[in-house]
Design a protein around this motif. Structure first.
Motif, short mmCIF file in Angstrom:
data_model
loop_
_atom_site.label_atom_id
_atom_site.label_comp_id
_atom_site.label_asym_id
_atom_site.label_seq_id
_atom_site.Cartn_x
_atom_site.Cartn_y
_atom_site.Cartn_z
N ASP A 61 0.82 -1.22 0.00
CA ASP A 61 0.00 0.00 0.00
C ASP A 61 0.85 1.26 0.00
O ASP A 61 0.51 2.24 -0.67
CB ASP A 61 -0.95 0.00 1.20
CG ASP A 61 -2.05 -1.05 1.07
OD1 ASP A 61 -2.30 -1.51 -0.07
OD2 ASP A 61 -2.63 -1.43 2.10
N ASN A 62 1.95 1.27 0.77
CA ASN A 62 2.80 2.46 0.85
C ASN A 62 3.42 2.80 -0.50
O ASN A 62 3.45 3.96 -0.92
CB ASN A 62 3.90 2.28 1.89
CG ASN A 62 3.38 2.31 3.29
OD1 ASN A 62 2.31 2.86 3.56
ND2 ASN A 62 4.11 1.70 4.21
N CYS A 63 3.91 1.80 -1.22
CA CYS A 63 4.52 2.05 -2.52
C CYS A 63 3.47 2.44 -3.56
O CYS A 63 3.67 3.38 -4.34
CB CYS A 63 5.29 0.82 -2.99
SG CYS A 63 6.85 0.60 -2.11
N ARG A 64 2.35 1.75 -3.57
CA ARG A 64 1.30 2.08 -4.54
C ARG A 64 0.73 3.47 -4.31
O ARG A 64 0.28 4.12 -5.26
CB ARG A 64 0.21 1.02 -4.50
CG ARG A 64 0.69 -0.29 -5.08
CD ARG A 64 -0.34 -1.35 -5.17
NE ARG A 64 -1.63 -0.96 -4.61
CZ ARG A 64 -2.62 -1.78 -4.37
NH1 ARG A 64 -2.48 -3.05 -4.63
NH2 ARG A 64 -3.75 -1.37 -3.87
N ALA A 65 0.78 3.96 -3.08
CA ALA A 65 0.26 5.29 -2.78
C ALA A 65 1.09 6.40 -3.42
O ALA A 65 0.61 7.52 -3.60
CB ALA A 65 0.20 5.50 -1.26
N ILE A 66 2.32 6.10 -3.80
CA ILE A 66 3.20 7.09 -4.43
C ILE A 66 2.78 7.36 -5.88
O ILE A 66 2.97 8.45 -6.39
CB ILE A 66 4.67 6.60 -4.40
CG1 ILE A 66 5.15 6.48 -2.95
CG2 ILE A 66 5.59 7.52 -5.20
CD1 ILE A 66 6.49 5.76 -2.81
N ASP A 67 2.17 6.37 -6.52
CA ASP A 67 1.86 6.45 -7.95
C ASP A 67 0.72 7.42 -8.23
O ASP A 67 -0.40 7.23 -7.74
CB ASP A 67 1.47 5.06 -8.48
CG ASP A 67 2.55 4.02 -8.23
OD1 ASP A 67 3.72 4.39 -8.12
OD2 ASP A 67 2.18 2.82 -8.13
N PRO A 68 0.96 8.47 -9.05
CA PRO A 68 -0.13 9.37 -9.44
C PRO A 68 -1.16 8.63 -10.31
O PRO A 68 -0.81 7.68 -11.01
CB PRO A 68 0.57 10.45 -10.26
CG PRO A 68 2.01 10.32 -9.97
CD PRO A 68 2.25 8.89 -9.59
N PRO A 69 -2.41 9.07 -10.28
CA PRO A 69 -3.46 8.37 -11.05
C PRO A 69 -3.13 8.21 -12.54
O PRO A 69 -3.38 7.15 -13.11
CB PRO A 69 -4.69 9.27 -10.85
CG PRO A 69 -4.44 10.01 -9.59
CD PRO A 69 -2.95 10.17 -9.50
N GLY A 70 -2.57 9.25 -13.17
CA GLY A 70 -2.24 9.15 -14.59
C GLY A 70 -1.22 8.07 -14.87
O GLY A 70 -1.33 7.33 -15.86
N GLU A 71 -0.21 7.97 -14.02
CA GLU A 71 0.80 6.92 -14.20
C GLU A 71 0.19 5.55 -13.94
O GLU A 71 0.48 4.59 -14.66
CB GLU A 71 2.00 7.16 -13.29
CG GLU A 71 2.86 8.31 -13.74
CD GLU A 71 4.13 8.48 -12.91
OE1 GLU A 71 4.44 7.62 -12.07
OE2 GLU A 71 4.81 9.49 -13.13
N LYS A 72 -0.66 5.45 -12.91
CA LYS A 72 -1.30 4.15 -12.62
C LYS A 72 -2.07 3.66 -13.84
O LYS A 72 -1.99 2.49 -14.19
CB LYS A 72 -2.27 4.29 -11.44
CG LYS A 72 -1.63 4.28 -10.09
CD LYS A 72 -2.69 4.34 -9.01
CE LYS A 72 -2.04 4.54 -7.67
NZ LYS A 72 -3.01 4.62 -6.57
N SER A 73 -2.81 4.56 -14.47
CA SER A 73 -3.64 4.15 -15.60
C SER A 73 -2.80 3.69 -16.79
O SER A 73 -3.26 2.90 -17.61
CB SER A 73 -4.58 5.29 -16.02
OG SER A 73 -3.85 6.35 -16.60
#
Length: 186
Positions: A34-46
């Motif tokens: 969760d801590n690492c995934r929280a760093i990812d901005p929504p645009g990059e996640k998509s």
């Protein structure tokens, strides 16, 4: 600590102070906590991109090592699924170089050829990274060009001139080549 021990051993063997080129192997897998995934901005996640996470982590490593060795040299990468310019974080201002990966660019056409679909993408990619103001090296993958015996020498020379004239933060180029008359190794 491991990196500082590596540097100390290199210096003891009489080598110049090394530069740590900080990057991942060829894997595109990243931590899913969760801590690492929280760093990812929504645009990059998509887009399945991890540039912000990579640069957040790289900058933290650089900062920690500089507490012990303020002159330690670092290099970063743009590669695979962390090739984009990050969102909300900038590469450390003291970075020695960033290696931008021009894998799969077209060697038949000039980098800024508007009619070459592949190079149009790489021209934009190089230009956006150039705008960061960081010192850049391009990693030009000529391995496949050597296997196919494509005459790349003139285009490679044109690329060096183009970088020098148009992308002032590109200060070097690295490549791998394969001999056109066969594979070496076992």
């Amino acid at each position: 600590a491991h990196i500082l021990r590596w540097q100390e051993r290199a210096l003891q063997r009489g080598h110049n102070k090394p530069t740590l080129d900080f990057g991942s192997n060829d894997s595109t897998k990243w931590c899913e906590c969760d801590n690492c995934r929280a760093i990812d901005p929504p645009g990059e996640k998509s887009r399945g991109n991890f540039s912000t996470r990579y640069w957040t982590f790289a900058n933290a490593v650089f900062e920690e090592i500089r507490k012990t060795d303020p002159d330690f040299k670092f290099g970063g990468w743009t590669y695979a699924n962390y090739a984009d310019v990050p969102e909300g974080v900038k590469p450390d201002a003291k970075i020695d170089k960033i290696m931008i990966s021009n894998h799969y660019r077209c060697w038949k056409h000039e980098l800024n050829d508007p009619d070459c679909v592949s190079n149009r993408r790489f021209f934009t990619y190089n230009s956006v990274w150039n705008e960061t103001g960081c010192p850049l090296f391009t990693y030009e993958e000529l391995i496949s060009a050597g296997r196919l015996f494509l005459p790349t020498e003139k285009e490679w020379a044109r690329s060096l001139k183009f970088y020098n004239q148009n992308l002032k933060n590109v200060v070097g180029m690295v490549t791998e080549v394969v001999c056109p008359d066969g594979e070496l190794g076992g």
